[in-house]
Design a protein around this motif. Structure first.
Motif, PDB file in Angstrom:
ATOM      1  N   SER A  36      80.270  72.093  17.101  1.00 31.68           N
ATOM      2  CA  SER A  36      80.295  71.804  15.667  1.00 31.68           C
ATOM      3  C   SER A  36      81.565  71.100  15.226  1.00 31.68           C
ATOM      4  O   SER A  36      81.644  70.617  14.104  1.00 31.68           O
ATOM      5  CB  SER A  36      80.154  73.114  14.884  1.00 31.68           C
ATOM      6  OG  SER A  36      81.291  73.941  15.101  1.00 31.68           O
ATOM      7  N   LYS A 109      85.094  77.103   9.511  1.00 32.87           N
ATOM      8  CA  LYS A 109      84.168  77.237   8.390  1.00 32.87           C
ATOM      9  C   LYS A 109      84.512  78.396   7.469  1.00 32.87           C
ATOM     10  O   LYS A 109      83.892  78.544   6.425  1.00 32.87           O
ATOM     11  CB  LYS A 109      82.749  77.379   8.929  1.00 32.87           C
ATOM     12  CG  LYS A 109      82.284  76.090   9.610  1.00 32.87           C
ATOM     13  CD  LYS A 109      80.856  76.203  10.091  1.00 32.87           C
ATOM     14  CE  LYS A 109      80.421  74.833  10.617  1.00 32.87           C
ATOM     15  NZ  LYS A 109      79.899  74.879  11.959  1.00 32.87           N
ATOM     16  N   SER A 144      74.600  80.485  12.645  1.00 35.79           N
ATOM     17  CA  SER A 144      74.834  79.747  11.404  1.00 35.79           C
ATOM     18  C   SER A 144      73.970  80.287  10.265  1.00 35.79           C
ATOM     19  O   SER A 144      74.446  80.475   9.135  1.00 35.79           O
ATOM     20  CB  SER A 144      74.566  78.261  11.605  1.00 35.79           C
ATOM     21  OG  SER A 144      73.235  78.035  12.045  1.00 35.79           O
ATOM     22  N   SER A 147      75.409  83.525   9.081  1.00 31.32           N
ATOM     23  CA  SER A 147      76.610  83.324   8.271  1.00 31.32           C
ATOM     24  C   SER A 147      76.259  82.868   6.866  1.00 31.32           C
ATOM     25  O   SER A 147      76.833  83.338   5.873  1.00 31.32           O
ATOM     26  CB  SER A 147      77.512  82.285   8.947  1.00 31.32           C
ATOM     27  OG  SER A 147      77.934  82.727  10.217  1.00 31.32           O
ATOM     28  N   ILE A 148      75.315  81.941   6.771  1.00 30.38           N
ATOM     29  CA  ILE A 148      74.917  81.412   5.459  1.00 30.38           C
ATOM     30  C   ILE A 148      74.306  82.502   4.593  1.00 30.38           C
ATOM     31  O   ILE A 148      74.645  82.660   3.414  1.00 30.38           O
ATOM     32  CB  ILE A 148      73.936  80.240   5.649  1.00 30.38           C
ATOM     33  CG1 ILE A 148      74.656  79.046   6.279  1.00 30.38           C
ATOM     34  CG2 ILE A 148      73.296  79.837   4.319  1.00 30.38           C
ATOM     35  CD1 ILE A 148      73.716  78.006   6.862  1.00 30.38           C
ATOM     36  N   HIS A 191      78.775  74.630   6.205  1.00 32.50           N
ATOM     37  CA  HIS A 191      77.645  74.752   7.133  1.00 32.50           C
ATOM     38  C   HIS A 191      76.558  73.706   6.855  1.00 32.50           C
ATOM     39  O   HIS A 191      75.433  73.833   7.352  1.00 32.50           O
ATOM     40  CB  HIS A 191      77.022  76.151   7.034  1.00 32.50           C
ATOM     41  CG  HIS A 191      77.802  77.215   7.739  1.00 32.50           C
ATOM     42  ND1 HIS A 191      78.884  77.843   7.163  1.00 32.50           N
ATOM     43  CD2 HIS A 191      77.660  77.755   8.979  1.00 32.50           C
ATOM     44  CE1 HIS A 191      79.367  78.743   8.004  1.00 32.50           C
ATOM     45  NE2 HIS A 191      78.650  78.703   9.118  1.00 32.50           N
ATOM     46  N   ASN A 194      74.907  72.375   9.862  1.00 36.33           N
ATOM     47  CA  ASN A 194      74.039  73.401  10.457  1.00 36.33           C
ATOM     48  C   ASN A 194      72.730  73.512   9.682  1.00 36.33           C
ATOM     49  O   ASN A 194      71.654  73.684  10.270  1.00 36.33           O
ATOM     50  CB  ASN A 194      74.749  74.758  10.454  1.00 36.33           C
ATOM     51  CG  ASN A 194      76.049  74.742  11.217  1.00 36.33           C
ATOM     52  OD1 ASN A 194      77.090  74.470  10.636  1.00 36.33           O
ATOM     53  ND2 ASN A 194      75.994  75.030  12.508  1.00 36.33           N
ATOM     54  N   GLU A 203      68.956  73.122  15.677  1.00 34.44           N
ATOM     55  CA  GLU A 203      70.112  74.020  15.723  1.00 34.44           C
ATOM     56  C   GLU A 203      70.070  74.867  17.012  1.00 34.44           C
ATOM     57  O   GLU A 203      68.984  75.289  17.453  1.00 34.44           O
ATOM     58  CB  GLU A 203      70.138  74.925  14.499  1.00 34.44           C
ATOM     59  CG  GLU A 203      71.308  75.901  14.442  1.00 34.44           C
ATOM     60  CD  GLU A 203      72.634  75.243  14.133  1.00 34.44           C
ATOM     61  OE1 GLU A 203      72.849  74.101  14.568  1.00 34.44           O
ATOM     62  OE2 GLU A 203      73.461  75.885  13.478  1.00 34.44           O
TER      63      GLU A 203
END
Length: 207
Positions: A36, A109, A144, A147-148, A191, A194, A203
């Motif tokens: 990334s 991030k 990802s 995390s989002i 992100h 992502n 992804e």
């Protein structure tokens, strides 16, 4: 100490690129050339192994925790005003990690640093967000996506906790919720690539 100096120090602490330094010390070159392009734990793991990734995660989280402790200790202002300066410092350390001055404003991030921040500021809501992360990663195998969704869940958790247990809230809601909303927005924005890969089905899944 002047509150603005604390905020500036928070940004500089956040800018310490632990992931970048760990990979360099291990002879792995520039971690930003991998995956990334970030300096966070996931990308460090790809470049230098799981141990390096775990160490990066811990150190990046520690940055956030340290800044909150310093801000609470050294911000000299009336209580209500002080909470806004603590919130500003919390946001500054996350932004420092994302946009580190030492690396040309190209860092990670902000997930681990945000975790360290909100474990102190809103522990119950942070545990809730962490559980959301674990469930999403376990179900769909996308770090990802976890995390989002965890970032989106954090402000909701803070608000729900304040509504359900108003007497248990340690921090005033307005500065805390503002820091959570802005911090989460920045992290989700970081992100965006992502998100594009998730939508296109390209992804990488967690193995």
């Amino acid at each position: 100490m002047y509150p603005s100096a604390i905020v500036a120090a928070a940004y500089l602490i956040g800018s310490i690129p632990f992931g970048y330094l760990i990979v360099r010390l291990r002879g792995g070159g520039d971690v930003r050339e991998t995956g990334s392009g970030g300096t966070g734990a996931t990308n460090v793991t790809r470049r230098a192994g799981r141990g390096a990734g775990v160490l990066t995660l811990l150190l990046d989280a520690l940055k956030g925790t340290l800044v909150v402790l310093l801000a609470r200790r050294f911000v000299l202002a009336p209580e209500q005003t002080a909470q806004w300066w603590v919130a500003a410092s919390a946001l500054a350390v996350v932004l420092g990690h994302i946009f580190p001055v030492w690396l040309g404003f190209r860092g990670g991030k902000g997930v681990a640093t945000g975790l360290g921040v909100f474990l102190l500021l809103a522990p119950t809501a942070t545990v809730f967000a962490a559980l959301v992360f674990l469930v999403v990663v376990w179900r769909w195998r996308f770090v990802s996506l976890g995390s989002i969704t965890a970032c989106a869940a954090l402000p909701v958790g803070i608000w729900l906790w304040s509504v359900l247990t108003p007497q248990a809230s340690v921090e005033p809601l307005a500065p805390l919720l503002t820091a959570a909303l802005l911090g989460s927005a920045f992290i989700i924005y970081m992100h965006r690539a992502n998100i594009a890969r998730l939508l296109s089905g390209t992804e990488n899944r967690l193995k």
